[in-house]
Design a protein around this motif. Structure first.
Motif, PDB file in Angstrom:
ATOM      1  N   LEU A  22     -11.429 -15.149   6.854  1.00  0.00           N
ATOM      2  CA  LEU A  22     -12.098 -15.220   5.553  1.00  0.00           C
ATOM      3  C   LEU A  22     -13.287 -16.178   5.578  1.00  0.00           C
ATOM      4  N   LEU A  23     -13.150 -17.292   6.284  1.00  0.00           N
ATOM      5  CA  LEU A  23     -14.280 -18.212   6.429  1.00  0.00           C
ATOM      6  C   LEU A  23     -15.417 -17.535   7.187  1.00  0.00           C
ATOM      7  N   ALA A  24     -15.058 -16.730   8.175  1.00  0.00           N
ATOM      8  CA  ALA A  24     -16.081 -15.982   8.920  1.00  0.00           C
ATOM      9  C   ALA A  24     -16.767 -14.957   8.012  1.00  0.00           C
ATOM     10  N   ASP A  25     -15.988 -14.329   7.128  1.00  0.00           N
ATOM     11  CA  ASP A  25     -16.566 -13.380   6.173  1.00  0.00           C
ATOM     12  C   ASP A  25     -17.620 -14.070   5.307  1.00  0.00           C
ATOM     13  N   ILE A  26     -17.313 -15.287   4.866  1.00  0.00           N
ATOM     14  CA  ILE A  26     -18.272 -16.024   4.035  1.00  0.00           C
ATOM     15  C   ILE A  26     -19.523 -16.350   4.839  1.00  0.00           C
ATOM     16  N   GLU A  27     -19.340 -16.844   6.044  1.00  0.00           N
ATOM     17  CA  GLU A  27     -20.479 -17.223   6.877  1.00  0.00           C
ATOM     18  C   GLU A  27     -21.375 -16.027   7.170  1.00  0.00           C
ATOM     19  N   GLU A  28     -20.761 -14.868   7.336  1.00  0.00           N
ATOM     20  CA  GLU A  28     -21.532 -13.670   7.673  1.00  0.00           C
ATOM     21  C   GLU A  28     -21.871 -12.826   6.442  1.00  0.00           C
ATOM     22  N   LYS A  29     -21.569 -13.416   5.263  1.00  0.00           N
ATOM     23  CA  LYS A  29     -21.929 -12.789   3.988  1.00  0.00           C
ATOM     24  C   LYS A  29     -21.337 -11.387   3.814  1.00  0.00           C
ATOM     25  N   ARG A  30     -20.062 -11.249   4.226  1.00  0.00           N
ATOM     26  CA  ARG A  30     -19.324  -9.997   4.041  1.00  0.00           C
ATOM     27  C   ARG A  30     -18.398 -10.124   2.847  1.00  0.00           C
ATOM     28  N   LYS A  31     -18.309  -9.072   2.057  1.00  0.00           N
ATOM     29  CA  LYS A  31     -17.368  -9.059   0.943  1.00  0.00           C
ATOM     30  C   LYS A  31     -15.956  -8.824   1.472  1.00  0.00           C
ATOM     31  N   ALA A  32     -15.002  -9.614   0.981  1.00  0.00           N
ATOM     32  CA  ALA A  32     -13.612  -9.486   1.411  1.00  0.00           C
ATOM     33  C   ALA A  32     -12.706  -9.503   0.190  1.00  0.00           C
ATOM     34  N   PHE A  33     -11.702  -8.648   0.210  1.00  0.00           N
ATOM     35  CA  PHE A  33     -10.813  -8.446  -0.934  1.00  0.00           C
ATOM     36  C   PHE A  33      -9.372  -8.567  -0.439  1.00  0.00           C
ATOM     37  N   ILE A  34      -8.622  -9.509  -1.023  1.00  0.00           N
ATOM     38  CA  ILE A  34      -7.236  -9.768  -0.631  1.00  0.00           C
ATOM     39  C   ILE A  34      -6.300  -9.237  -1.710  1.00  0.00           C
ATOM     40  N   VAL A  35      -5.271  -8.481  -1.296  1.00  0.00           N
ATOM     41  CA  VAL A  35      -4.269  -8.013  -2.247  1.00  0.00           C
ATOM     42  C   VAL A  35      -2.881  -8.320  -1.682  1.00  0.00           C
ATOM     43  N   ALA A  36      -1.981  -8.746  -2.554  1.00  0.00           N
ATOM     44  CA  ALA A  36      -0.605  -9.049  -2.154  1.00  0.00           C
ATOM     45  C   ALA A  36       0.226  -7.766  -2.211  1.00  0.00           C
ATOM     46  N   ILE A  37       1.006  -7.534  -1.143  1.00  0.00           N
ATOM     47  CA  ILE A  37       1.835  -6.338  -1.055  1.00  0.00           C
ATOM     48  C   ILE A  37       3.310  -6.726  -1.075  1.00  0.00           C
ATOM     49  N   ASN A  38       4.080  -6.094  -1.974  1.00  0.00           N
ATOM     50  CA  ASN A  38       5.529  -6.297  -2.022  1.00  0.00           C
ATOM     51  C   ASN A  38       6.207  -4.936  -2.176  1.00  0.00           C
ATOM     52  N   PRO A  39       7.542  -4.881  -2.027  1.00  0.00           N
ATOM     53  CA  PRO A  39       8.234  -3.588  -2.129  1.00  0.00           C
ATOM     54  C   PRO A  39       7.980  -2.851  -3.439  1.00  0.00           C
ATOM     55  N   GLU A  40       7.875  -3.596  -4.528  1.00  0.00           N
ATOM     56  CA  GLU A  40       7.652  -2.954  -5.826  1.00  0.00           C
ATOM     57  C   GLU A  40       6.330  -2.184  -5.846  1.00  0.00           C
ATOM     58  N   LYS A  41       5.275  -2.792  -5.305  1.00  0.00           N
ATOM     59  CA  LYS A  41       3.974  -2.111  -5.267  1.00  0.00           C
ATOM     60  C   LYS A  41       4.020  -0.901  -4.339  1.00  0.00           C
ATOM     61  N   ILE A  42       4.681  -1.065  -3.201  1.00  0.00           N
ATOM     62  CA  ILE A  42       4.762   0.050  -2.254  1.00  0.00           C
ATOM     63  C   ILE A  42       5.508   1.229  -2.875  1.00  0.00           C
ATOM     64  N   MET A  43       6.591   0.930  -3.597  1.00  0.00           N
ATOM     65  CA  MET A  43       7.365   2.002  -4.236  1.00  0.00           C
ATOM     66  C   MET A  43       6.560   2.673  -5.344  1.00  0.00           C
ATOM     67  N   LYS A  44       5.810   1.891  -6.119  1.00  0.00           N
ATOM     68  CA  LYS A  44       4.964   2.484  -7.159  1.00  0.00           C
ATOM     69  C   LYS A  44       3.892   3.370  -6.541  1.00  0.00           C
ATOM     70  N   ALA A  45       3.392   2.954  -5.376  1.00  0.00           N
ATOM     71  CA  ALA A  45       2.339   3.715  -4.705  1.00  0.00           C
ATOM     72  C   ALA A  45       2.838   5.065  -4.201  1.00  0.00           C
ATOM     73  N   GLN A  46       4.171   5.216  -4.064  1.00  0.00           N
ATOM     74  CA  GLN A  46       4.731   6.510  -3.649  1.00  0.00           C
ATOM     75  C   GLN A  46       4.490   7.575  -4.713  1.00  0.00           C
ATOM     76  N   GLN A  47       4.434   7.142  -5.961  1.00  0.00           N
ATOM     77  CA  GLN A  47       4.257   8.065  -7.088  1.00  0.00           C
ATOM     78  C   GLN A  47       2.839   8.047  -7.653  1.00  0.00           C
ATOM     79  N   ASP A  48       2.033   7.105  -7.188  1.00  0.00           N
ATOM     80  CA  ASP A  48       0.700   6.917  -7.764  1.00  0.00           C
ATOM     81  C   ASP A  48      -0.326   6.847  -6.631  1.00  0.00           C
ATOM     82  N   GLU A  49      -0.964   7.962  -6.348  1.00  0.00           N
ATOM     83  CA  GLU A  49      -1.918   8.031  -5.241  1.00  0.00           C
ATOM     84  C   GLU A  49      -3.111   7.110  -5.461  1.00  0.00           C
ATOM     85  N   SER A  50      -3.538   6.957  -6.716  1.00  0.00           N
ATOM     86  CA  SER A  50      -4.685   6.081  -6.987  1.00  0.00           C
ATOM     87  C   SER A  50      -4.330   4.627  -6.683  1.00  0.00           C
ATOM     88  N   LEU A  51      -3.077   4.237  -6.947  1.00  0.00           N
ATOM     89  CA  LEU A  51      -2.641   2.880  -6.613  1.00  0.00           C
ATOM     90  C   LEU A  51      -2.608   2.700  -5.099  1.00  0.00           C
TER      91      LEU A  51
END
Length: 235
Positions: A22-51
């Motif tokens: 992430l520090l390298a992303d800042i130095e090189e001016k790249r956009k970086a997006f962090i998302v937390a993944i847990n079982p609940e999100k993974i299970m919701k994603a089974q029914q929700d393609e957009s998620l």
């Protein structure tokens, strides 16, 4: 280095490895997006393609949940330790203080981000939190101008999931910061408004069990974990 669990990507890196990237992303001016993944999100994603697409569009999907670790082991993967959303945020704050990177806090109820700012300044001497804005501000121009004027390179967004992730996807290309992380209720925890599970529960990956003890009515939500693991085994 990523693994795919039931169609959702998950990073296998440690806090230190992710922070370095992430520090390298800042130095090189790249956009970086962090998302937390847990079982609940993974299970919701089974029914929700957009998620599912939303989660997989992130630069870094951190394994925030003991169930994700177990799933990786069951599938012969290499993920062996959790990277929780709040601890990733705190690790980034620590490194930002050391490397003079500016931070913006956006979201939560009025006053909470300001309280979190004070606490973070106590925790990490020298940290530069150059702006805060509560999540109830609806004027897009005010939001954009306030964030961009701050000069922040890292922004933590506390709007709840998936609202915060959708907000990041929509805004990150028109905003100045390079690193974006959705942090849910982390401002409430950092500010002291909300108590986190004791270190013993955190270390064992049993924060979910602590929440269940404190809030027994959550038991139905906890049934997702065994359902998730059964699906992983069958898959």
């Amino acid at each position: 280095m990523k693994e795919n669990i039931l169609g959702v990507d998950v990073c296998a890196e440690t806090y230190e490895q992710l922070t370095s990237r992430l520090l390298a992303d800042i130095e090189e001016k790249r956009k970086a997006f962090i998302v937390a993944i847990n079982p609940e999100k993974i299970m919701k994603a089974q029914q929700d393609e957009s998620l599912r697409q939303l989660l997989n569009s992130a630069t870094y999907q951190i394994p925030d949940g003991i169930g994700v670790i177990i799933a990786s082991v069951l599938k012969g993967g290499n993920i062996r330790s959790r990277v929780t959303g709040i601890d990733m945020m705190l690790q980034l704050c620590k490194e930002a203080a050391l490397h003079q990177k500016k931070i913006f806090l956006y979201g939560a109820k009025p006053g909470i981000a300001d309280e979190a700012k004070v606490k973070l300044e106590e925790m990490f001497p020298g940290i530069q939190i150059t702006g805060t804005l509560n999540g109830y501000e609806k004027d897009e121009n005010v939001i954009r101008d306030t964030i961009n004027a701050s000069g922040a390179e890292i922004i933590f967004v506390a709007l709840g999931s998936p609202a915060q992730e959708n907000w990041i996807i929509k805004h990150k290309e028109i905003l100045a910061p390079y690193v974006y992380q959705g942090v849910g209720g982390s401002f409430d925890v950092v500010s002291g408004r909300l108590n986190r599970a004791p270190a013993f529960f955190q270390k064992l990956g049993l924060e979910w069990f602590y929440r269940l003890l404190k809030e027994p009515w959550r038991w139905k939500r906890q049934l997702i974990l065994p359902k998730f693991l059964i699906k992983v085994i069958k898959g």
